[in-house]
Design an enzyme around this catalytic site. Structure first.
Site, PDB file in Angstrom:
ATOM      1  N   GLU A   1       4.687   3.587  -2.905  1.00  0.00           N
ATOM      2  CA  GLU A   1       5.816   2.670  -2.741  1.00  0.00           C
ATOM      3  C   GLU A   1       5.655   1.417  -3.603  1.00  0.00           C
ATOM      4  O   GLU A   1       6.637   0.871  -4.114  1.00  0.00           O
ATOM      5  CB  GLU A   1       5.988   2.321  -1.263  1.00  0.00           C
ATOM      6  CG  GLU A   1       6.564   3.500  -0.473  1.00  0.00           C
ATOM      7  CD  GLU A   1       6.570   3.292   1.017  1.00  0.00           C
ATOM      8  OE1 GLU A   1       7.648   3.412   1.631  1.00  0.00           O
ATOM      9  OE2 GLU A   1       5.502   3.018   1.583  1.00  0.00           O
TER      10      GLU A   1
ATOM     11  N   GLU B   1       3.473  10.372   4.128  1.00  0.00           N
ATOM     12  CA  GLU B   1       3.457   9.888   5.512  1.00  0.00           C
ATOM     13  C   GLU B   1       3.702  10.989   6.540  1.00  0.00           C
ATOM     14  O   GLU B   1       3.181  10.919   7.668  1.00  0.00           O
ATOM     15  CB  GLU B   1       4.501   8.778   5.678  1.00  0.00           C
ATOM     16  CG  GLU B   1       4.139   7.459   5.022  1.00  0.00           C
ATOM     17  CD  GLU B   1       4.496   7.399   3.538  1.00  0.00           C
ATOM     18  OE1 GLU B   1       4.384   6.314   2.953  1.00  0.00           O
ATOM     19  OE2 GLU B   1       4.894   8.448   2.973  1.00  0.00           O
TER      20      GLU B   1
END
Length: 777
Positions: A575, A595
């Site tokens: 990210e 994730e």
């Protein structure tokens, strides 16, 4: 997939490469040339062998090709009928059987077809250059050298180079520059001595480690524990390494070294045949490629894989045991090597063998201790080279220990006295030379290392998890330095502080880079688990909001921010890169939003950014659903790009992002990119997204149910997928409405927090922290 910018160094005469020999090494070398975007001819003696090798590499793991498109740059052929294909090659690499007669016979064929001035090299690791050019003319000798790659050629950064007395300087320079910039290799010049640098020292180390383990009655687990972390060697240790490379190679290497080294050399004097190893080879127990080696795995009654280890006394397998030696509990290397238990005696004996031998070989095998250390770090993946290990132990201590054992003290070690092989003088790293003086450790032109920057001064800002450094020309570098560079509140705080300092004029551009093995493995999930266990939900939500705020600030910075990753960039690390204005990635960067593997969804803008990238992709189908489907597929299955090239295909990197092959050039390339972006830099606009709403969510749920019916989705996978689907489709928004980015970010936060409260997600997080593997619950 296009080739990386600058794949061929400007002015390089190397535009097309040929490789003869399509075995593991030859095929792997050809693949790495193709990875760099360079056309390559691969020929094999066996009819059809080269073509089969290319197809095998497309299926292999770890993959020799960085992306499937690279295979199209390989022209496969047979030596018998396709020799003429080499006529257009600027560099021809021979990688056939290690027999001088066979190689010289091949060179006669190659010399008849190669173009004038083309360069020819051998990938040999055992045969002297003089023996290879024997009987060839002067023009051949001028164009010939040894280029010893390490296996696997894609991943191992060392290239040992040996030039002959007649080799043209231009040929050496051309291959050095090409191997450095295009193939990502660190080129180490070696003397024309048996085994060159890495295998000469590494071979002695393995031989000593085996002999001493058997003599002192150590188990293979004890020996590997002592021959790994304490001395900075990969966790395979020595017996695990032999399983990996093949135990049956040992006799061949030993025979070669015995034939080429004098009988007085410690390598030859230490050669021994062990009945237990000869029996293993005879029975085909040659390591991972066969039916086990020093370690093997069997299935237990419940189907679980159980590790077994070889008893070096009986030659039979037993249950693997965790070593309990007291010396292993110590953290200081000298304390371990002087401990009286058998582990300490073992470590001392092997270190005296290894380090005494290495010190005796300079300048026989290389001109400097820095070259020897670099070769061992890059060729064997050691954290420290032998002379760096000597400095950890103390050179004077080593000299005394050798003398106490009745061994000769190498002249270089004696000359050093109470000093160290390395020192920092006026911020410059220097090494002790054979002339008795210290010299700066050389860096090739265009190389910028953060380690050198850090020796010269103090950071602009620092906390426990990150530091900000001035790397010159108005560019700063943000470095992560937590364990595995996991992102925690301190990391986020330094991200925010860096952006604020840039706005205040402290620098004109920012590079985010670390010289650790990994760029970042993502958010600190251990911290999240601890907070969840004490029900500190407000603290967790603050961290999620803080991460989103830091990423938005990064994206909106009024100056260029360039990510410069290598290794793993996962979860939150990914990210960070998604919010940079540009990325200059090392070719071996493994990027992904993972994730879902721990029962969560990206919470720092990963969902939002991937939706935007797929929506703006000109090659993607139009409409609100295709971007959602692509992002859902990637995130729900925790896909990770296995190279920077694959990351471009997955839109984790933009097509305009750069790729650097040589790790040592990554920071300099990223800095140059940042400088080029300063003038006219404008942050991207934040525009709303058009998402499919409830109908899209229903479609994704149906797809998940179909996979569940096939047994490919676990019960908690369905929960995670449902949360992800709601986030990506826009929640309660209708498909006719535009969804502001802030709403998608709010859905990310909501979904992340909801999943973290579930027992199944907490179980996944705990299992990952304990085992390093995902839990399928």
């Amino acid at each position: 997939m296009t080739a990386p910018t600058g794949a061929v160094p400007p002015g390089s005469p190397i535009r097309r490469v040929g490789v003869v020999g399509a075995g593991v090494m030859g095929a792997g070398i050809a693949a790495q040339v193709a990875n760099a975007g360079i056309p390559v001819v691969l020929l094999d003696i066996v009819a059809g062998g080269a073509a089969r090798a290319v197809q095998a590499m497309l299926r292999a793991e770890p993959a020799p090709f960085m992306h499937r498109g690279a295979a199209r740059l390989v022209t496969a052929g047979d030596l018998g009928g396709d020799l003429a294909l080499l006529a257009g090659c600027d560099w021809i690499i021979e990688a056939i059987i290690e027999q001088p007669e066979a190689k010289r016979a091949l060179y006669a064929q190659l010399d008849a077809v190669r173009k004038p001035g083309s360069i020819l090299s051998s990938n040999t690791s055992t045969i002297p250059l003089a023996a290879l050019v024997e009987g060839r003319g002067d023009s051949f000798a001028m164009d010939f050298l040894i280029t010893h790659f390490f296996n696997p050629p894609r991943y191992m950064r060392l290239l040992e180079m040996v030039r002959g007395p007649a080799t043209r300087a231009e040929a050496v320079a051309a291959i050095s520059e090409f191997a450095d910039r295009s193939l990502g290799k660190t080129v180490i010049p070696c003397k024309d001595r048996p085994g060159f640098i890495a295998n000469r020292i590494g071979g002695l180390w393995m031989q000593s480690a085996i002999n001493r383990a058997i003599d002192l009655g150590l188990t293979v687990e004890e020996a590997d524990a002592l021959m790994s972390r304490p001395i900075g060697v990969p966790k395979t240790g020595v017996f695990g390494l032999l399983d990996l490379v093949g135990i049956d190679l040992m006799p061949h290497v030993a025979a070669s070294m015995k034939a080429t080294l004098p009988g007085t050399d410690p390598y030859v004097q230490g050669l021994r045949e062990h009945a237990v190893i000869l029996k293993m080879i005879a029975e085909g127990r040659t390591g991972r490629k066969a039916k086990g080696g020093f370690y093997t795995r069997v299935k237990g009654a419940d189907g679980e894989s159980l590790k077994r280890a070889l008893d070096l006394t009986t030659g039979e397998y037993r249950e693997s045991e965790t070593p309990r030696l007291e010396s292993l509990s110590l953290r200081d290397l000298r304390a371990q090597a002087t401990h009286p238990d058998r582990g300490g005696r073992y470590l001392r004996a092997v270190l005296l063998d290894l380090l005494g031998y290495a010190a005796s070989l300079v300048p026989e095998i290389a001109d400097s201790v820095a070259d020897v250390d670099a070769a061992m770090r890059l060729g064997y993946n050691w954290k420290y080279g032998p002379f760096e290990l000597i400095d950890r132990l103390g050179a004077a201590w080593l000299a005394r220990a050798l003398a106490e054992d009745g061994r000769p003290v190498p002249p270089l070690l004696a000359r050093l006295g109470e000093g160290s092989f390395y020192r920092v003088e006026a911020g410059v790293l220097e090494y002790f030379g054979t002339d008795g003086d210290y010299h700066p450790v050389p860096r090739p032109a265009g190389v910028l290392l953060l380690a050198d920057v850090k020796r010269r001064g103090q950071p602009l800002a620092r906390n426990g998890s990150a530091s900000l450094w001035d790397i010159g020309d108005g560019v700063a570098c943000l470095e992560f330095h937590s364990k595995m560079n996991a992102i925690d509140p301190d990391t986020l705080a330094m991200l925010g502080k860096s952006v604020a300092m840039g706005k205040q004029g402290a620098f004109k551009a920012l590079v985010i880079h670390t010289e650790g093995e990994q760029f970042s493995v993502g958010a600190n999930i251990g911290l999240a688990l601890f907070a969840a266990n004490i029900a500190a939900w407000g603290e967790i939500e603050s961290m999620v909001e803080g991460g989103q705020k830091a990423m938005r600030a990064l994206r909106a910075a009024p100056f260029p921010v360039v990510g410069a990753p290598s290794g793993m960039a996962l979860g939150g690390g990914c990210e960070v890169l998604l919010h940079c204005a540009a990325v200059q990635a090392h070719a071996e960067t493994y990027i992904g939003l993972v994730e879902a593997g721990v029962g969560l969804i990206p919470g720092w803008g990963g969902c939002t950014t991937m939706l935007r990238r797929w929506a703006e992709n000109p090659r993607a189908p139009k409409g609100p659903m295709p971007p959602v489907a692509k992002a859902f597929e990637m995130i729900s299955t925790a896909q990770v790009a296995k190279s920077a090239f694959e990351a471009k295909e997955m839109l984790l990197l933009r097509q305009t992002d750069g790729i650097t092959f040589n790790h040592d050039r990554l920071l300099a390339d990223a800095k140059a990119r940042a400088l080029a972006m300063i003038e006219g830099h404008v942050p991207p606009e934040t525009r709303p997204l058009r998402l499919p709403g409830a109908s899209g969510r229903a479609a994704l749920r149906l797809a998940v149910e179909q996979q569940a019916a096939l047994g490919r989705v676990t019960p908690h996978d369905r929960v995670v997928c449902d949360t992800l689907a709601e986030t990506l489709t826009g929640g309660r928004r209708d498909h006719t409405e535009e969804t502001p980015e802030a709403e998608v970010l709010a859905l990310e936060r909501k979904g992340f927090m909801a999943l973290l409260r579930t027992p199944a997600t907490l179980a996944r997080v705990e299992h990952m922290l304990e085992t390093g593997r995902p839990l399928r619950n």
